[in-house]
Write a protein that holds these residues in place. Structure first.
Motif, short mmCIF file in Angstrom:
data_model
loop_
_atom_site.label_atom_id
_atom_site.label_comp_id
_atom_site.label_asym_id
_atom_site.label_seq_id
_atom_site.Cartn_x
_atom_site.Cartn_y
_atom_site.Cartn_z
N ASP A 1 -0.68 -8.91 6.87
CA ASP A 1 -0.62 -7.46 6.70
C ASP A 1 -1.06 -7.01 5.31
O ASP A 1 -0.83 -5.86 4.91
N TYR A 2 -1.74 -7.89 4.56
CA TYR A 2 -2.20 -7.54 3.22
C TYR A 2 -3.59 -6.91 3.33
O TYR A 2 -4.50 -7.46 3.97
N THR A 3 -3.75 -5.74 2.72
CA THR A 3 -5.02 -5.03 2.81
C THR A 3 -5.70 -4.96 1.45
O THR A 3 -5.06 -4.95 0.41
N PRO B 1 -6.87 -6.24 7.69
CA PRO B 1 -5.89 -6.92 6.85
C PRO B 1 -5.96 -8.44 7.03
O PRO B 1 -6.58 -8.94 7.96
N GLU C 1 -2.27 -12.67 2.31
CA GLU C 1 -2.52 -12.56 0.88
C GLU C 1 -2.63 -13.92 0.21
O GLU C 1 -1.76 -14.78 0.35
N ARG D 1 -2.73 -15.34 -3.48
CA ARG D 1 -2.48 -14.91 -4.85
C ARG D 1 -3.24 -15.84 -5.80
O ARG D 1 -3.09 -17.07 -5.75
N GLY E 1 -4.31 -10.28 -6.04
CA GLY E 1 -4.19 -10.68 -4.64
C GLY E 1 -5.47 -10.39 -3.88
O GLY E 1 -6.10 -9.35 -4.07
N ARG E 2 -5.86 -11.33 -3.02
CA ARG E 2 -7.06 -11.18 -2.19
C ARG E 2 -6.78 -11.74 -0.79
O ARG E 2 -5.72 -12.32 -0.53
N THR E 3 -7.72 -11.59 0.10
CA THR E 3 -7.71 -12.27 1.39
C THR E 3 -9.05 -12.97 1.56
O THR E 3 -10.04 -12.62 0.90
#
Length: 400
Positions: free
Chosen positions: A159-161, A168, A171, A173, A374-376
């Motif tokens: 759910d990290y955008t 999303p 995440e 880090r 933070g990235r994806t």
């Protein structure tokens, strides 16, 4: 590398490759042992795989995406350095020139290095988070990636955008340790928080030059006659503005000791130093039409990438921007209004990127302690890229 026989001649090499997205960039990933050991031959292979140089600027005959954020190569190898898991060499592949710029790093694609290393068996997954210690070869710096994993493999969904990416993800880090002096050996290459560059045709231009994760030069937007909230077409469609930005960038490269002349900087190192124009927090509309409010950002910035406006923001550029924001007296610091100490929210064309940044002063000298972002990332495609075998012997290619 494998080649297919066609008649009496070797026609095509077949090289294992993976296409990965990391943050707001996309690149081709190779294991170091599948490419030629000779750097000159290696680069010919990579350029041919990308479809560069292409005078039409489209990279149709290769894997390149015809933009600076999609024409990138990452070469990953098991590390022989104590305390590190993998070595990561990054190259910015020129679209229209036979050039791969290895002078800097891509922070966005740094987020894909950990997942690649795990999926390739270079690092064993340890659920629920696998720590991958990355030696960044270009900058000679340590990056530690915290990669969410399940059943020993990287998590893809979450759910990290990220502003600039439509979906999303999980995440990842990233911790950039002691990122200062990536190219110059010092966080402030000239020892000053503000310099005035005397540029023919432009006059004296106030800038701050900061080297953290990648070297970068910052100029107030108002000096360029800009609001600072411009979007892609407004910048890229203004040849005179692009010319002035490149002049400032090239002269800053000389002042930072990265090139002997502005002409050399433009010719040989188009990727670094990066240049950004900055302004104080204000509301604006993003590339996709959403609204960023003044209280959502600490500073507004636009950063260039290979002579064009980045449609989001380079992570290494964001680290340099954040370090400049927390360094007293820089042009970024003068414009920024930090809501939280050691945390900088940068407004960019696609939205906002948040960077943790800490600095320390010892005996009057500023050093960068750590940056966190933070990235994806995820693997998009895997297989083989085919390259005409004549790249191994350029004289044959010229004769055909």
């Amino acid at each position: 590398m494998k080649a297919r026989m066609g008649g009496a001649a070797l026609e095509q090499l077949r090289i294992p490759a993976v296409i990965m997205r990391g943050g707001t960039s996309k690149g081709v990933f190779f294991r170091g042992d599948v490419l030629p050991s000779d750097p000159e031959v290696r680069d010919r292979v990579i350029l041919r795989a990308f479809g560069s140089p292409d005078p039409y600027g489209r990279q149709i005959d290769g894997l390149g995406g015809a933009t600076s954020t999609t024409s990138k190569v990452c070469i990953i190898s098991p590390s022989t350095r104590p305390g590190c898991d993998v070595d990561y060499l990054f190259g910015q592949v020129s679209i229209d020139r036979p050039l791969i710029d290895y002078t800097g790093n891509c922070g966005n694609l740094s987020s894909a290095v950990g997942p690649f290393a795990i999926e390739e068996g270079m690092v064993k997954g340890t659920d629920p988070v696998t720590v991958v210690r990355i030696w960044q070869v270009n900058t000679q710096k340590l990056i530690v990636a915290h990669v969410p994993t399940r059943d020993g493999l990287p998590e893809v969904e979450g759910d990290y955008t990220i502003d600039g990416i439509p979906t999303p993800g999980a995440e990842i880090r990233l911790e950039f340790y002691e990122p200062g002096g990536s190219n110059t050996g010092k966080l402030l290459p000239t020892g000053r928080v503000v310099d005035e560059l005397d540029i023919p045709g432009l006059g004296r231009v106030p800038v701050s030059m900061v080297d953290a994760a990648n070297p970068a030069v910052f100029v107030p937007a108002e000096v360029l006659g800009l609001a600072g909230t411009e979007l892609g077409d407004q910048v890229d469609g203004n040849p005179e503005l692009l010319r002035r930005l490149e002049l400032i960038r090239a002269h800053a490269a000389v002042a930072m000791g990265l090139a002997r002349s502005p002409e050399e900087a433009t010719r040989n190192r188009p990727a670094t130093p990066k240049i950004a124009f900055v302004t104080r927090p204000q509301a604006y509309t993003t590339q996709k039409g959403s609204r960023v409010e003044e209280d959502q950002v600490d500073v507004v910035s636009r950063i260039m990438s290979m002579g064009k406006l980045h449609r989001a923001y380079a992570v290494t550029g964001a680290i340099a921007t954040a370090m400049a924001a927390v360094l007293p007296g820089t042009v970024v610091n003068q414009l920024a209004r930090l809501a939280v100490p050691e945390e900088v929210r940068i407004g960019h064309p696609a939205g906002v990127i948040k960077v943790g940044a800490s600095v320390r002063q010892d005996n009057g000298q500023w050093t960068a302690v750590k940056a966190v972002v933070g990235r994806t990332a995820r693997r998009l495609m895997e297989g083989w890229v085919r390259v005409p075998a004549s790249v191994l012997q350029p004289q044959l290619a010229a004769a055909r």
